[in-house]
Design a protein around this motif. Sequence first.
Motif, PDB file in Angstrom:
ATOM      1  N   LYS A  67       0.776  -1.053   0.281  1.00  0.00           N
ATOM      2  CA  LYS A  67      -0.215   0.445  -0.166  1.00  0.00           C
ATOM      3  C   LYS A  67       0.556   1.434   0.311  1.00  0.00           C
ATOM      4  CE  LYS A  67      -4.227   2.219   2.482  1.00  0.00           C
ATOM      5  NZ  LYS A  67      -4.941   1.609   3.300  1.00  0.00           N
ATOM      6  N   PRO A  68       1.070   2.340  -1.163  1.00  0.00           N
ATOM      7  CA  PRO A  68       1.377   3.521  -1.280  1.00  0.00           C
ATOM      8  C   PRO A  68       0.669   4.452  -0.021  1.00  0.00           C
ATOM      9  CG  PRO A  68       0.425   2.934  -2.999  1.00  0.00           C
ATOM     10  CD  PRO A  68      -0.143   1.993  -2.476  1.00  0.00           C
ATOM     11  N   ASN A  69       2.336   4.297   0.823  1.00  0.00           N
ATOM     12  CA  ASN A  69       2.085   5.375   2.083  1.00  0.00           C
ATOM     13  C   ASN A  69       3.606   5.982   2.438  1.00  0.00           C
ATOM     14  OD1 ASN A  69       1.048   6.472   3.957  1.00  0.00           O
ATOM     15  ND2 ASN A  69       0.523   5.087   5.862  1.00  0.00           N
ATOM     16  N   LEU A  71      -0.843   9.291  -6.954  1.00  0.00           N
ATOM     17  CA  LEU A  71      -1.557   8.628  -5.845  1.00  0.00           C
ATOM     18  C   LEU A  71      -3.831   8.124  -5.701  1.00  0.00           C
ATOM     19  CD1 LEU A  71      -0.119  10.686  -3.024  1.00  0.00           C
ATOM     20  CD2 LEU A  71       0.415   7.913  -3.274  1.00  0.00           C
ATOM     21  N   ALA A  72      -3.144   8.678  -7.122  1.00  0.00           N
ATOM     22  CA  ALA A  72      -4.787   8.343  -7.600  1.00  0.00           C
ATOM     23  C   ALA A  72      -4.944   7.438  -8.828  1.00  0.00           C
ATOM     24  CB  ALA A  72      -5.405  10.051  -7.876  1.00  0.00           C
ATOM     25  N   ILE A  81      11.082   8.633   9.735  1.00  0.00           N
ATOM     26  CA  ILE A  81      10.197   8.762   8.502  1.00  0.00           C
ATOM     27  C   ILE A  81      10.115   7.295   8.201  1.00  0.00           C
ATOM     28  CG2 ILE A  81       9.154   9.610   5.918  1.00  0.00           C
ATOM     29  CD1 ILE A  81      11.277  12.281   6.664  1.00  0.00           C
ATOM     30  N   VAL A  82       9.034   6.918   8.273  1.00  0.00           N
ATOM     31  CA  VAL A  82       8.343   5.579   7.273  1.00  0.00           C
ATOM     32  C   VAL A  82       8.443   6.024   5.768  1.00  0.00           C
ATOM     33  CG1 VAL A  82       7.702   3.058   7.279  1.00  0.00           C
ATOM     34  CG2 VAL A  82       8.565   4.667   9.389  1.00  0.00           C
ATOM     35  N   MET A  83       8.326   4.916   4.628  1.00  0.00           N
ATOM     36  CA  MET A  83       7.509   4.987   2.990  1.00  0.00           C
ATOM     37  C   MET A  83       7.788   3.376   3.331  1.00  0.00           C
ATOM     38  SD  MET A  83       9.547   5.925  -0.195  1.00  0.00           S
ATOM     39  CE  MET A  83       9.853   7.562   0.025  1.00  0.00           C
ATOM     40  N   THR A  84       6.156   2.758   2.533  1.00  0.00           N
ATOM     41  CA  THR A  84       6.409   2.084   2.616  1.00  0.00           C
ATOM     42  C   THR A  84       7.290   1.458   1.171  1.00  0.00           C
ATOM     43  OG1 THR A  84       4.249   2.053   0.797  1.00  0.00           O
ATOM     44  CG2 THR A  84       4.491   2.351   3.345  1.00  0.00           C
ATOM     45  N   THR A  85       7.072   0.464   0.406  1.00  0.00           N
ATOM     46  CA  THR A  85       8.038  -0.069  -1.010  1.00  0.00           C
ATOM     47  C   THR A  85       6.491   0.618  -1.590  1.00  0.00           C
ATOM     48  OG1 THR A  85       6.954  -2.444  -0.496  1.00  0.00           O
ATOM     49  CG2 THR A  85       8.929  -2.132  -0.037  1.00  0.00           C
ATOM     50  N   GLY A  86       5.357   0.004  -1.838  1.00  0.00           N
ATOM     51  CA  GLY A  86       4.128   0.366  -2.110  1.00  0.00           C
ATOM     52  C   GLY A  86       4.919   2.206  -3.197  1.00  0.00           C
TER      53      GLY A  86
END
Length: 350
Positions: free
Chosen positions: A99-101, A208-209, A112-117
């Motif tokens: 999930k992109p986040n 993101l959309a 900071i945390v960034m997801t692989t999505g």
Amino acid sequence: MANTPDRVRVRLSEISPRAYEHPADRGALVALRSLRGFDEVFKRMSGLFNERALRLMFLSGAVRVGPTQFPHLYDYVRDAAYVLDLDEVPELYVQMNPKPNAMAIGSQKPFIVMTTGLFDLLEAEEQRFVIGHEVGHILSGHAVYRTMLLALIQLAARVAWIPLGYIGLRAIVAALEEWYRKSELSCDRAGLLACQDPDAAKRALMKLAGGSKLVEMNPDAFLEQAREYESGGDARDSFLKLLSLMGTTHPFAVVRLAQLHRWIEDGSYRRIIDGDYPRRASDRDAKVGEEARNAANSYKESWERSEDPLLGTLRDVAGSAASAGGKIFDSVADRWRGGPRRDEGANGSS
């Protein structure tokens, strides 16, 4: 390793977060910052969210970005901290999650945390925008106040069986969610200031959309969607819009792009890049009442741009509330501070 950018970007030395904060976000933050001891209360509340445990969780279950792990992301976060003149470069973790986040966590030592999505969705300059967005959250101190929102949401769930208590808490939560959404608009601006590439910022929001197939999308058509959404339809559409926002903490992507585009077009972005922005040394002089009026006026202006029939009935109310609310906030803030200090002269300067 020295914290210097990989290419020439304008460094915004001593920039105050007030420079990029949305008026509704800035008004709330200036009010809270002006109340002596309030920050400390919120920081104590953030203890409900064990920051140390969260960091250990990501340290053990995600990849910490550094010179030998995702080195380009490491450069991006260093560059963002350099451009926005953040004293300490925050840690960045990449977490396996489709999930992109992305999020900024913590109040004592935010990271900071960034997801692989999200990482897989974005190209290099778009990643810069997102990382700058999260650095903006840290510079504004949003994490402390977001913790309060999370705590109240949990409390509201526990007392849902008490009608009056739940209704009261839901009203507070709804107000905090509205502030949270405006804080996201603030940090879209911070992300743009960090990457200094308007096209990349817009591409990131479009993705993101609609996902990664950018060749199938068009910024002008996407902005037309925003205009259609903002113009509304009849009263039923207005009501459905309000319902769709309940429980949400982020504005819709089409709204975010339209707001960022408007901020660029009105010259605000260029003025900051050219050096015309408030410095942190002036934060203590920010007036709560003035910011409250700015917040109310920003809502009024957005309603005046809209053809939404429900919002049309609120325009005059916002205008009068802007003035009255400012006076009330000034009075409350003065009482909380305990009035003028004895060592201050008649003009209020020390």
